[in-house]
Design an enzyme around this catalytic site. Sequence first.
Site, PDB file in Angstrom:
ATOM      1  CB  CYS A 128      -0.938  -0.002   1.209  1.00  0.00           C
ATOM      2  SG  CYS A 128      -1.892  -1.529   1.351  1.00  0.00           S
ATOM      3  CG  HIS A 267      -3.410   2.859   1.885  1.00  0.00           C
ATOM      4  ND1 HIS A 267      -4.010   2.372   0.744  1.00  0.00           N
ATOM      5  CD2 HIS A 267      -3.446   1.845   2.799  1.00  0.00           C
ATOM      6  CE1 HIS A 267      -4.382   1.126   0.958  1.00  0.00           C
ATOM      7  NE2 HIS A 267      -4.060   0.780   2.184  1.00  0.00           N
ATOM      8  CG  ASN A 298      -7.129  -1.476   1.247  1.00  0.00           C
ATOM      9  OD1 ASN A 298      -6.310  -1.230   0.372  1.00  0.00           O
ATOM     10  ND2 ASN A 298      -6.760  -1.751   2.481  1.00  0.00           N
TER      11      ASN A 298
END
Length: 342
Positions: A128, A267, A298
């Site tokens: 990420c 993020h 996500n």
Amino acid sequence: MNDATTSPALQVSRGADYSRILAVGSYRPRRSVTNAEICTMIDSSDEWIQTRSGIKERRWAEPDETIQLMAVAAGRHALAKIDMAPGQIDAVIISTVTHFHATPAIATRIAAELGAKGAAAFDISAACAGFCYGVAMADSMIRTGTARHVLVIGVERLSDLTDKHDRGTAFLFADGAGAAVVGPSETPGIGPVVWGSDGDQADLITQTAAFDEAARQVGATHQDFPTLRMDGNPVFRWASYTMAKVAAEAMDRAGVTPDQIDVFAPHQANLRIVDAMFRALKLPERVVIARDIEYQGNTSAASIPLAIDALLASGEAHSGQIALIIGFGAGLVYAGQVIVLP
């Protein structure tokens, strides 16, 4: 053997004084998966999922929406915004953890399909934090003269690594691609990166097994394919509070104060984490906060450019504004910097 007095002085390349993100682009898979659909796979509810994560829907790729297809589409989207020909790209950096071939790097195929002939092309695996890692490398490449224009793409098909029956993760992960064209600038557009890792905590987010281990299983089925596992509570604490300190350091190194930040685009891991970081950083209430996770899920390395593109497209954010970005995830890895929005 030459001594110090006779050795030739090596020449070094020098590039632009500064760099900046010139454009961003994105690709979102066609299929939207609601919480109601997720709840047919796990024992949960729409209210529980939204309370725990802030997610209402997520995008899952169809079989034809490959890593390569999504990345190329996002790259073309970014290039089109500044009318830049693919041949002007000197390097292509792809951040992904869901390209399942060790070699060749998917970046080479993406560069070729885009038309970036002869460009340097390589993959990075920084989960990420991958987009921020890529932006940091592009910034250095441009300022040292090894490239003039760099295409950074975060792309994931995390649905391929998601256990659809794991109550702790099935509702979180999603698919998509976000791209950024980074090029020279007459003024600073990318602040110093603050990055690092904490491998002692690598087991907090990991695959259930290595791919070679799964392949050796006699009679292995799709159910035996490795999937993601996460220890949610310690990850939440690490991301919410330790990463706030990293973000604060990124502002300090860039020479800006919280009241000078216009946009906060971390993020998109979990809306509770985003809100906790915002409070810890003491950013002004007027700051625009990226909340792309609500309808996208996500998407790991793709989440920051997807979120920025959405904010610019909606008019919530504008070109020239100062944004704080930070990525964090499996490894544990992290990276953050202050940027000027394209």
